[in-house]
Design a protein around this motif. Sequence first.
Motif, PDB file in Angstrom:
ATOM      1  N   ASP A   1     -51.466 -54.654 -20.391  1.00  0.00           N
ATOM      2  CA  ASP A   1     -52.487 -53.677 -20.028  1.00  0.00           C
ATOM      3  C   ASP A   1     -52.103 -53.078 -18.674  1.00  0.00           C
ATOM      4  OD1 ASP A   1     -54.685 -52.205 -19.240  1.00  0.00           O
ATOM      5  OD2 ASP A   1     -56.105 -53.858 -19.417  1.00  0.00           O
ATOM      6  N   PHE A   2     -51.472 -51.927 -18.711  1.00  0.00           N
ATOM      7  CA  PHE A   2     -50.953 -51.302 -17.498  1.00  0.00           C
ATOM      8  C   PHE A   2     -52.044 -50.964 -16.493  1.00  0.00           C
ATOM      9  CE2 PHE A   2     -48.833 -47.543 -15.364  1.00  0.00           C
ATOM     10  CZ  PHE A   2     -47.866 -48.282 -14.704  1.00  0.00           C
ATOM     11  N   ASN A   3     -53.285 -50.927 -16.935  1.00  0.00           N
ATOM     12  CA  ASN A   3     -54.396 -50.642 -16.031  1.00  0.00           C
ATOM     13  C   ASN A   3     -55.160 -51.906 -15.629  1.00  0.00           C
ATOM     14  OD1 ASN A   3     -55.826 -48.618 -14.585  1.00  0.00           O
ATOM     15  ND2 ASN A   3     -57.491 -48.724 -16.057  1.00  0.00           N
TER      16      ASN A   3
ATOM     17  N   TRP B   1     -55.707 -59.901 -12.176  1.00  0.00           N
ATOM     18  CA  TRP B   1     -54.911 -61.080 -11.807  1.00  0.00           C
ATOM     19  C   TRP B   1     -54.073 -60.920 -10.539  1.00  0.00           C
ATOM     20  CZ3 TRP B   1     -49.611 -60.305 -11.998  1.00  0.00           C
ATOM     21  CH2 TRP B   1     -49.152 -59.240 -12.777  1.00  0.00           C
ATOM     22  N   GLN B   2     -53.877 -59.711 -10.052  1.00  0.00           N
ATOM     23  CA  GLN B   2     -53.090 -59.509  -8.829  1.00  0.00           C
ATOM     24  C   GLN B   2     -54.054 -59.415  -7.648  1.00  0.00           C
ATOM     25  OE1 GLN B   2     -51.085 -59.643  -6.384  1.00  0.00           O
ATOM     26  NE2 GLN B   2     -49.314 -58.634  -7.292  1.00  0.00           N
ATOM     27  N   PRO B   3     -54.101 -60.469  -6.805  1.00  0.00           N
ATOM     28  CA  PRO B   3     -55.106 -60.494  -5.734  1.00  0.00           C
ATOM     29  C   PRO B   3     -54.953 -59.394  -4.686  1.00  0.00           C
ATOM     30  CG  PRO B   3     -53.584 -62.342  -5.514  1.00  0.00           C
ATOM     31  CD  PRO B   3     -53.255 -61.667  -6.808  1.00  0.00           C
ATOM     32  N   GLY B   4     -53.806 -58.774  -4.585  1.00  0.00           N
ATOM     33  CA  GLY B   4     -53.610 -57.717  -3.600  1.00  0.00           C
ATOM     34  C   GLY B   4     -54.083 -56.354  -4.059  1.00  0.00           C
ATOM     35  N   VAL B   5     -54.564 -56.274  -5.310  1.00  0.00           N
ATOM     36  CA  VAL B   5     -54.995 -54.987  -5.864  1.00  0.00           C
ATOM     37  C   VAL B   5     -56.491 -55.043  -6.151  1.00  0.00           C
ATOM     38  CG1 VAL B   5     -54.741 -53.380  -7.796  1.00  0.00           C
ATOM     39  CG2 VAL B   5     -52.723 -54.555  -6.873  1.00  0.00           C
ATOM     40  N   THR B   6     -57.246 -54.111  -5.575  1.00  0.00           N
ATOM     41  CA  THR B   6     -58.697 -54.101  -5.776  1.00  0.00           C
ATOM     42  C   THR B   6     -59.141 -53.157  -6.885  1.00  0.00           C
ATOM     43  OG1 THR B   6     -59.012 -52.388  -4.104  1.00  0.00           O
ATOM     44  CG2 THR B   6     -59.147 -54.684  -3.361  1.00  0.00           C
ATOM     45  N   ARG B   7     -58.290 -52.157  -7.197  1.00  0.00           N
ATOM     46  CA  ARG B   7     -58.688 -51.162  -8.202  1.00  0.00           C
ATOM     47  C   ARG B   7     -57.449 -50.541  -8.819  1.00  0.00           C
ATOM     48  NH1 ARG B   7     -60.133 -45.722  -8.785  1.00  0.00           N
ATOM     49  NH2 ARG B   7     -62.029 -45.440 -10.004  1.00  0.00           N
ATOM     50  N   SER B   8     -57.571 -50.181 -10.080  1.00  0.00           N
ATOM     51  CA  SER B   8     -56.522 -49.438 -10.773  1.00  0.00           C
ATOM     52  C   SER B   8     -57.190 -48.332 -11.574  1.00  0.00           C
ATOM     53  CB  SER B   8     -55.741 -50.360 -11.717  1.00  0.00           C
ATOM     54  OG  SER B   8     -54.748 -49.636 -12.416  1.00  0.00           O
ATOM     55  N   ALA B   9     -56.638 -47.132 -11.490  1.00  0.00           N
ATOM     56  CA  ALA B   9     -57.181 -45.998 -12.242  1.00  0.00           C
ATOM     57  C   ALA B   9     -56.033 -45.245 -12.898  1.00  0.00           C
ATOM     58  CB  ALA B   9     -57.957 -45.067 -11.318  1.00  0.00           C
TER      59      ALA B   9
END
Length: 144
Positions: free
Chosen positions: A23-25, A30-38
Amino acid sequence: MPETRASAVIPADATAVWRLIRDFNGLPAWQPGVTRSALRDGDAPDRVGSVRTLTLLSGEKVSESLVALDDHTRSLTYDIVESPYPVQSYRSTLRVIPLTSTGESVVEWTLTFDCAPAVAEELTGAFKGGVFAPGLRGLADYFT
């Protein structure tokens, strides 16, 4: 070109791990350094060419393009389109490998990129220790 890799044993079968990673979005799960993906309008999380914009804990943004998604080999490759990092030709691959002796998985994360020679070692360490290592720990934690 500098390159680095990291790997970890994930306490889940390859099918479950691949379902999450493909799921590219879904990176914020699971990646703690990322807060949001759009995803860019009209894109899909499993379509090559899709672009996601990640918001990092620092507030910085990174845009990445999905360049390959292979369900047979359980691998996903992406390039950085735009980021605050002084890199060019950034290409990274995540691959899920079944660990048949235990029913777990091994996830391997590889990277090649280009940059000024003076910062190559620093950037290699930053990606390996600051992105890949916490990401793989977060992936393992997701399944525990």
